[in-house]
Design a protein around this motif. Structure first.
Motif, PDB file in Angstrom:
ATOM      1  N   UNK A 222     -94.177 -19.399 -94.001  1.00  0.00           N
ATOM      2  CA  UNK A 222     -94.321 -20.659 -93.254  1.00  0.00           C
ATOM      3  C   UNK A 222     -92.932 -21.208 -92.937  1.00  0.00           C
ATOM      4  N   UNK A 223     -92.043 -21.207 -93.932  1.00  0.00           N
ATOM      5  CA  UNK A 223     -90.658 -21.621 -93.703  1.00  0.00           C
ATOM      6  C   UNK A 223     -90.027 -20.772 -92.608  1.00  0.00           C
ATOM      7  N   UNK A 224     -90.230 -19.463 -92.683  1.00  0.00           N
ATOM      8  CA  UNK A 224     -89.631 -18.546 -91.707  1.00  0.00           C
ATOM      9  C   UNK A 224     -90.124 -18.854 -90.303  1.00  0.00           C
ATOM     10  N   UNK A 225     -91.441 -19.049 -90.149  1.00  0.00           N
ATOM     11  CA  UNK A 225     -92.024 -19.329 -88.836  1.00  0.00           C
ATOM     12  C   UNK A 225     -91.414 -20.594 -88.211  1.00  0.00           C
ATOM     13  N   UNK A 226     -91.366 -21.682 -88.974  1.00  0.00           N
ATOM     14  CA  UNK A 226     -90.866 -22.945 -88.413  1.00  0.00           C
ATOM     15  C   UNK A 226     -89.343 -22.961 -88.283  1.00  0.00           C
ATOM     16  N   UNK A 227     -88.637 -22.310 -89.197  1.00  0.00           N
ATOM     17  CA  UNK A 227     -87.173 -22.232 -89.071  1.00  0.00           C
ATOM     18  C   UNK A 227     -86.812 -21.456 -87.802  1.00  0.00           C
ATOM     19  N   UNK A 228     -87.596 -20.406 -87.484  1.00  0.00           N
ATOM     20  CA  UNK A 228     -87.363 -19.642 -86.249  1.00  0.00           C
ATOM     21  C   UNK A 228     -87.573 -20.532 -85.021  1.00  0.00           C
ATOM     22  N   UNK A 229     -88.608 -21.342 -85.029  1.00  0.00           N
ATOM     23  CA  UNK A 229     -88.869 -22.253 -83.906  1.00  0.00           C
ATOM     24  C   UNK A 229     -87.701 -23.231 -83.754  1.00  0.00           C
ATOM     25  N   UNK A 230     -87.205 -23.738 -84.887  1.00  0.00           N
ATOM     26  CA  UNK A 230     -86.098 -24.706 -84.860  1.00  0.00           C
ATOM     27  C   UNK A 230     -84.740 -24.025 -84.673  1.00  0.00           C
ATOM     28  N   UNK A 231     -84.732 -22.697 -84.717  1.00  0.00           N
ATOM     29  CA  UNK A 231     -83.505 -21.898 -84.598  1.00  0.00           C
ATOM     30  C   UNK A 231     -82.470 -22.296 -85.655  1.00  0.00           C
ATOM     31  N   UNK A 232     -82.973 -22.367 -86.902  1.00  0.00           N
ATOM     32  CA  UNK A 232     -82.094 -22.641 -88.041  1.00  0.00           C
ATOM     33  C   UNK A 232     -82.370 -21.572 -89.101  1.00  0.00           C
ATOM     34  N   UNK A 233     -81.401 -21.335 -89.990  1.00  0.00           N
ATOM     35  CA  UNK A 233     -81.669 -20.366 -91.066  1.00  0.00           C
ATOM     36  C   UNK A 233     -82.699 -20.925 -92.049  1.00  0.00           C
ATOM     37  N   UNK A 234     -83.451 -20.038 -92.673  1.00  0.00           N
ATOM     38  CA  UNK A 234     -84.401 -20.460 -93.697  1.00  0.00           C
ATOM     39  C   UNK A 234     -83.579 -20.916 -94.904  1.00  0.00           C
ATOM     40  N   UNK A 235     -83.741 -22.173 -95.316  1.00  0.00           N
ATOM     41  CA  UNK A 235     -82.963 -22.631 -96.475  1.00  0.00           C
ATOM     42  C   UNK A 235     -83.513 -22.041 -97.773  1.00  0.00           C
ATOM     43  N   UNK A 236     -82.696 -21.986 -98.811  1.00  0.00           N
ATOM     44  CA  UNK A 236     -83.240 -21.577-100.108  1.00  0.00           C
ATOM     45  C   UNK A 236     -84.390 -22.521-100.493  1.00  0.00           C
ATOM     46  N   UNK A 237     -85.455 -21.942-101.035  1.00  0.00           N
ATOM     47  CA  UNK A 237     -86.651 -22.707-101.406  1.00  0.00           C
ATOM     48  C   UNK A 237     -86.700 -22.796-102.918  1.00  0.00           C
ATOM     49  N   UNK A 238     -86.851 -24.012-103.422  1.00  0.00           N
ATOM     50  CA  UNK A 238     -86.982 -24.212-104.869  1.00  0.00           C
ATOM     51  C   UNK A 238     -88.319 -24.897-105.137  1.00  0.00           C
ATOM     52  N   UNK A 239     -88.908 -24.570-106.262  1.00  0.00           N
ATOM     53  CA  UNK A 239     -90.176 -25.172-106.668  1.00  0.00           C
ATOM     54  C   UNK A 239     -89.919 -25.931-107.966  1.00  0.00           C
ATOM     55  N   UNK A 240     -90.247 -27.219-107.974  1.00  0.00           N
ATOM     56  CA  UNK A 240     -90.048 -28.036-109.176  1.00  0.00           C
ATOM     57  C   UNK A 240     -91.255 -28.929-109.395  1.00  0.00           C
ATOM     58  N   UNK A 241     -91.517 -29.268-110.630  1.00  0.00           N
ATOM     59  CA  UNK A 241     -92.586 -30.216-110.949  1.00  0.00           C
ATOM     60  C   UNK A 241     -91.989 -31.616-110.816  1.00  0.00           C
ATOM     61  N   UNK A 242     -92.182 -32.242-109.660  1.00  0.00           N
ATOM     62  CA  UNK A 242     -91.622 -33.560-109.402  1.00  0.00           C
ATOM     63  C   UNK A 242     -92.709 -34.622-109.558  1.00  0.00           C
ATOM     64  N   UNK A 243     -92.330 -35.769-110.056  1.00  0.00           N
ATOM     65  CA  UNK A 243     -93.312 -36.824-110.314  1.00  0.00           C
ATOM     66  C   UNK A 243     -93.732 -37.545-109.035  1.00  0.00           C
ATOM     67  N   UNK A 244     -92.801 -37.819-108.132  1.00  0.00           N
ATOM     68  CA  UNK A 244     -93.126 -38.707-107.011  1.00  0.00           C
ATOM     69  C   UNK A 244     -93.022 -38.080-105.618  1.00  0.00           C
ATOM     70  N   UNK A 245     -92.202 -37.074-105.446  1.00  0.00           N
ATOM     71  CA  UNK A 245     -91.997 -36.535-104.094  1.00  0.00           C
ATOM     72  C   UNK A 245     -92.688 -35.192-103.918  1.00  0.00           C
ATOM     73  N   UNK A 246     -93.266 -34.989-102.731  1.00  0.00           N
ATOM     74  CA  UNK A 246     -93.919 -33.707-102.420  1.00  0.00           C
ATOM     75  C   UNK A 246     -92.890 -32.677-101.961  1.00  0.00           C
ATOM     76  N   UNK A 247     -91.822 -33.153-101.380  1.00  0.00           N
ATOM     77  CA  UNK A 247     -90.766 -32.259-100.927  1.00  0.00           C
ATOM     78  C   UNK A 247     -89.463 -33.029-100.843  1.00  0.00           C
ATOM     79  N   UNK A 248     -88.350 -32.306-100.947  1.00  0.00           N
ATOM     80  CA  UNK A 248     -87.026 -32.911-100.860  1.00  0.00           C
ATOM     81  C   UNK A 248     -86.128 -31.955-100.083  1.00  0.00           C
ATOM     82  N   UNK A 249     -85.440 -32.501 -99.113  1.00  0.00           N
ATOM     83  CA  UNK A 249     -84.465 -31.722 -98.347  1.00  0.00           C
ATOM     84  C   UNK A 249     -83.073 -32.101 -98.845  1.00  0.00           C
TER      85      UNK A 249
END
Length: 175
Positions: free
Chosen positions: A82-109
């Protein structure tokens, strides 16, 4: 006194037969005691093996750690294309993806990576996709300006419906 109208999130017991939401479906936890691989996926069951001599405290802690590890692995596997598909559309590199158990945020850039909340693994796939689009759009516009939301809408015309679903159901996804 102001009472919340929102129901309480489910209380996890980490016991045999407990059902967890998983990528829009569900997975039933099966607990085995003895030797063997920590987990094995079989159909809609996640078979977890823990040492037989564990006390209930260590048993619960270990089961939660094994489920978390499995969910993190599966969320990463689902998210990568999914990251690859949308990063290609935006013409940006796929950023490193990290998975964390966060209390309040669904995602962080962050400048270096995008962090997804481990609990997203319990969301339907189209909701995970929304969070990924939301965070990737921050690589172009690191804010929530009208230009940012316009980009999100261009990538995902129904993002408002997905965002609303996340707001209304996110509390249900508890590890």
């Amino acid at each position: 006194t102001i009472a919340s109208t929102r129901p309480l999130p489910p209380k996890r017991t980490y016991e045999d037969g407990e059902i967890f939401p998983f990528l829009g479906e569900s997975v039933t936890i099966r607990i085995r005691r003895g030797e063997g691989v920590p987990f094995l996926r079989s159909g809609d069951e996640l078979i977890i093996t823990i040492p037989g001599e564990y006390t209930r405290y260590y048993e619960e802690k270990t089961i939660k750690e094994i489920i978390s590890g499995y969910f993190a692995e599966e969320l990463y596997k689902f998210s990568k294309p999914v990251f690859t598909r949308y990063a290609d559309i935006l013409q940006i590199p796929v950023p490193p993806i990290k998975i964390r158990d966060q209390k309040t945020k669904w995602g962080t850039c962050t400048p270096r990576s995008i962090i997804l909340n481990l609990r997203l693994c319990m969301a339907p796939c189209h909701i995970i996709e929304y969070v990924i689009v939301h965070e990737l759009a921050h690589k172009i516009h690191p804010n929530h300006s009208p230009r940012y939301w316009s980009l999100v809408e261009r990538l995902m015309p129904d993002y408002k419906v997905r965002r609303e679903y996340l707001k209304n159901h996110g509390y249900e996804w508890v590890l």
